[in-house]
Design a protein around this motif. Structure first.
Motif, PDB file in Angstrom:
ATOM      1  N   GLU A 181       0.833  -1.204   0.000  1.00 19.70           N
ATOM      2  CA  GLU A 181       0.000   0.000   0.000  1.00 19.70           C
ATOM      3  C   GLU A 181       0.866   1.251   0.000  1.00 19.70           C
ATOM      4  OE1 GLU A 181      -0.522  -2.623   1.804  1.00 19.70           O
ATOM      5  OE2 GLU A 181      -2.626  -3.227   1.667  1.00 19.70           O
ATOM      6  N   PHE A 182       1.938   1.209   0.768  1.00 26.76           N
ATOM      7  CA  PHE A 182       2.864   2.342   0.812  1.00 26.76           C
ATOM      8  C   PHE A 182       3.571   2.496  -0.534  1.00 26.76           C
ATOM      9  CE2 PHE A 182       7.086   4.151   1.759  1.00 26.76           C
ATOM     10  CZ  PHE A 182       6.715   5.323   2.400  1.00 26.76           C
ATOM     11  N   LEU A 183       4.046   1.381  -1.071  1.00 23.72           N
ATOM     12  CA  LEU A 183       4.801   1.416  -2.317  1.00 23.72           C
ATOM     13  C   LEU A 183       3.974   1.970  -3.472  1.00 23.72           C
ATOM     14  CD1 LEU A 183       7.484   0.565  -3.712  1.00 23.72           C
ATOM     15  CD2 LEU A 183       6.403  -1.643  -4.181  1.00 23.72           C
ATOM     16  N   GLU A 207       3.285   3.725   8.570  1.00 23.01           N
ATOM     17  CA  GLU A 207       3.496   4.314   7.259  1.00 23.01           C
ATOM     18  C   GLU A 207       2.334   5.254   6.976  1.00 23.01           C
ATOM     19  OE1 GLU A 207       5.811   0.736   4.963  1.00 23.01           O
ATOM     20  OE2 GLU A 207       3.696   0.432   5.493  1.00 23.01           O
ATOM     21  N   PHE A 208       2.647   6.394   6.367  1.00 21.23           N
ATOM     22  CA  PHE A 208       1.657   7.434   6.145  1.00 21.23           C
ATOM     23  C   PHE A 208       1.712   7.889   4.696  1.00 21.23           C
ATOM     24  CE2 PHE A 208       3.238   7.643  10.466  1.00 21.23           C
ATOM     25  CZ  PHE A 208       2.093   7.703  11.237  1.00 21.23           C
ATOM     26  N   ILE A 209       0.534   8.146   4.128  1.00 18.51           N
ATOM     27  CA  ILE A 209       0.444   8.711   2.784  1.00 18.51           C
ATOM     28  C   ILE A 209      -0.654   9.769   2.778  1.00 18.51           C
ATOM     29  CG2 ILE A 209       1.220   6.570   1.698  1.00 18.51           C
ATOM     30  CD1 ILE A 209      -1.683   6.068   0.814  1.00 18.51           C
ATOM     31  N   SER A 210      -0.718  10.527   1.695  1.00 18.94           N
ATOM     32  CA  SER A 210      -1.856  11.408   1.428  1.00 18.94           C
ATOM     33  C   SER A 210      -2.749  10.731   0.405  1.00 18.94           C
ATOM     34  CB  SER A 210      -1.377  12.755   0.885  1.00 18.94           C
ATOM     35  OG  SER A 210      -2.469  13.523   0.415  1.00 18.94           O
ATOM     36  N   SER A 211      -4.067  10.881   0.585  1.00 19.45           N
ATOM     37  CA  SER A 211      -5.002  10.293  -0.385  1.00 19.45           C
ATOM     38  C   SER A 211      -5.331  11.246  -1.523  1.00 19.45           C
ATOM     39  CB  SER A 211      -6.302   9.885   0.320  1.00 19.45           C
ATOM     40  OG  SER A 211      -7.065  11.030   0.672  1.00 19.45           O
ATOM     41  N   CYS A 216       0.755  11.583  -3.065  1.00 20.52           N
ATOM     42  CA  CYS A 216       1.628  10.490  -2.627  1.00 20.52           C
ATOM     43  C   CYS A 216       2.650  10.160  -3.705  1.00 20.52           C
ATOM     44  CB  CYS A 216       0.802   9.271  -2.258  1.00 20.52           C
ATOM     45  SG  CYS A 216       1.773   7.832  -1.757  1.00 20.52           S
ATOM     46  N   GLU A 217       2.200  10.086  -4.953  1.00 19.39           N
ATOM     47  CA  GLU A 217       3.104   9.770  -6.054  1.00 19.39           C
ATOM     48  C   GLU A 217       4.208  10.810  -6.205  1.00 19.39           C
ATOM     49  OE1 GLU A 217      -0.733   7.698  -6.726  1.00 19.39           O
ATOM     50  OE2 GLU A 217      -0.128   9.711  -6.103  1.00 19.39           O
ATOM     51  N   ALA A 218       3.931  12.037  -5.786  1.00 21.71           N
ATOM     52  CA  ALA A 218       4.930  13.105  -5.860  1.00 21.71           C
ATOM     53  C   ALA A 218       5.858  13.122  -4.647  1.00 21.71           C
ATOM     54  CB  ALA A 218       4.227  14.458  -5.990  1.00 21.71           C
ATOM     55  N   GLY A 219       5.660  12.168  -3.718  1.00 18.23           N
ATOM     56  CA  GLY A 219       6.581  12.065  -2.588  1.00 18.23           C
ATOM     57  C   GLY A 219       5.980  12.330  -1.232  1.00 18.23           C
ATOM     58  N   LEU A 220       4.667  12.603  -1.162  1.00 14.37           N
ATOM     59  CA  LEU A 220       4.046  12.896   0.129  1.00 14.37           C
ATOM     60  C   LEU A 220       3.677  11.579   0.803  1.00 14.37           C
ATOM     61  CD1 LEU A 220       3.319  15.149   2.022  1.00 14.37           C
ATOM     62  CD2 LEU A 220       1.093  15.340   0.938  1.00 14.37           C
ATOM     63  N   LYS A 221       4.709  10.914   1.334  1.00 14.15           N
ATOM     64  CA  LYS A 221       4.567   9.638   2.014  1.00 14.15           C
ATOM     65  C   LYS A 221       5.695   9.536   3.039  1.00 14.15           C
ATOM     66  CE  LYS A 221       5.264   6.278  -0.955  1.00 14.15           C
ATOM     67  NZ  LYS A 221       5.392   5.511  -2.220  1.00 14.15           N
ATOM     68  N   LEU A 222       5.403   8.865   4.132  1.00 12.39           N
ATOM     69  CA  LEU A 222       6.375   8.808   5.227  1.00 12.39           C
ATOM     70  C   LEU A 222       6.345   7.424   5.842  1.00 12.39           C
ATOM     71  CD1 LEU A 222       8.318  10.133   7.348  1.00 12.39           C
ATOM     72  CD2 LEU A 222       6.243  10.736   8.641  1.00 12.39           C
ATOM     73  N   GLN A 223       7.521   6.814   5.974  1.00 16.62           N
ATOM     74  CA  GLN A 223       7.657   5.534   6.655  1.00 16.62           C
ATOM     75  C   GLN A 223       8.501   5.750   7.905  1.00 16.62           C
ATOM     76  OE1 GLN A 223      10.088   2.320   4.851  1.00 16.62           O
ATOM     77  NE2 GLN A 223       8.255   1.057   5.044  1.00 16.62           N
ATOM     78  N   VAL A 224       7.969   5.311   9.049  1.00 10.33           N
ATOM     79  CA  VAL A 224       8.646   5.523  10.323  1.00 10.33           C
ATOM     80  C   VAL A 224       8.968   4.175  10.947  1.00 10.33           C
ATOM     81  CG1 VAL A 224       8.438   6.466  12.646  1.00 10.33           C
ATOM     82  CG2 VAL A 224       7.497   7.725  10.707  1.00 10.33           C
ATOM     83  N   VAL A 225      10.247   3.947  11.249  1.00  7.44           N
ATOM     84  CA  VAL A 225      10.685   2.748  11.952  1.00  7.44           C
ATOM     85  C   VAL A 225      10.935   3.129  13.400  1.00  7.44           C
ATOM     86  CG1 VAL A 225      12.420   0.926  12.089  1.00  7.44           C
ATOM     87  CG2 VAL A 225      11.705   1.808   9.859  1.00  7.44           C
ATOM     88  N   VAL A 226      10.215   2.480  14.304  1.00 11.71           N
ATOM     89  CA  VAL A 226      10.230   2.864  15.709  1.00 11.71           C
ATOM     90  C   VAL A 226      11.022   1.847  16.520  1.00 11.71           C
ATOM     91  CG1 VAL A 226       8.821   3.394  17.727  1.00 11.71           C
ATOM     92  CG2 VAL A 226       8.008   3.973  15.441  1.00 11.71           C
ATOM     93  N   GLY A 227      11.982   2.325  17.282  1.00  7.31           N
ATOM     94  CA  GLY A 227      12.769   1.450  18.137  1.00  7.31           C
ATOM     95  C   GLY A 227      12.260   1.467  19.564  1.00  7.31           C
TER      96      GLY A 227
END
Length: 253
Positions: A181-183, A207-211, A216-227
């Motif tokens: 979904e993110f990809l 993972e976050f995107i804009s609808s 989103c295709e232009a780069g408005l997406k964010l993946q966060v890895v939480v430790g």
């Protein structure tokens, strides 16, 4: 606490020790003892495997537990909802049986500019650290690598929070639960939808995107890895660049 210029607020855990569950009249009694103001936050805590928070637009929908046309549906298990304007807010669960058993909430929000706003109680929402997404850029279409680079400079941990700021009429924030979904920027089945313009989200691995079309295709997406601890290893730079390049490549096919 001032949330990076967005809002200063009181944070209410819905139902206090009862949380968000099916109990007759508990939420009516809970709201009677409180006064809600523009900028305050509601925190819904529950088991996301069996429940959700559905915001509906009218009292009749709440009364008859009709979740057919929701404004927003949340199902993270720890939903932080901003009360952005005066008026009545209606929340139910989409589980009809539980809603009919009393799992519904009506909140009347007032606006009083002269009212001093106390700091939020840390026992309700432990705000260990707040990251404003995109820093001065906020959450908007900027360039295709911006939010990847932004996240790589940070170390995120359990209990941290993300603050998304954006134009409410122009954008939104979707939490999604799958790499595909993110990809492919697929907004069809989000875990939660935020669209207040000032969204505070508590972190797990997300993972976050804009609808909005093309964002989103232009780069408005964010993946966060939480430790879980301060020594949690971050994603290797080469792994991250490989994943991001695959994302960009997919947009040109």
């Amino acid at each position: 606490m001032i949330l990076l210029g967005c809002y200063s607020a009181t944070i209410y855990k819905v139902g206090d020790s009862d949380g968000w569950t099916a109990k007759d009249d508990v939420y009516y009694r809970w709201t009677e003892r409180k006064e809600f103001h523009v900028g305050d936050y509601l925190v819904f805590q529950y088991d996301h495997n069996f429940n959700n928070v559905t915001q509906v637009s009218r009292a009749l929908e709440s009364q008859f537990c009709d979740s057919s046309f929701p404004i927003v549906v949340y199902n993270t298990g720890h939903d932080v909802i901003t009360l952005t304007k005066p008026g009545s807010y209606f929340f139910i669960t989409s589980n009809y049986t539980q809603c009919s058993s009393g799992q519904k909430l009506e909140v009347l929000v007032v606006h009083d500019p002269s009212r001093p706003v106390p700091p939020p109680p840390s026992q309700v929402l432990p705000l260990e650290k707040i990251y404003k997404v995109g820093d001065s850029k906020g959450w908007r279409v900027y360039d295709s690598n911006y939010y990847y680079r932004w996240s790589q400079k940070k170390e995120f941990h359990v209990g941290n929070n993300l603050l998304f700021e954006y134009g409410q009429e122009l954008n939104d924030v979707l939490e999604i639960s799958g790499n595909l979904e993110f990809l492919y920027c697929d907004p069809a089945s989000p875990a939660a939808v935020h669209k207040t313009g000032c969204d505070l989200v508590r972190l797990t691995n997300q993972e976050f995107i804009s609808s909005k079309p093309g964002h989103c295709e232009a780069g408005l997406k964010l993946q966060v890895v939480v430790g879980p601890t301060t020594d949690f290893p971050k994603m290797l730079p080469m792994d991250g660049l490989t994943r991001w390049s695959r994302t960009l490549t997919s947009h040109h096919h």
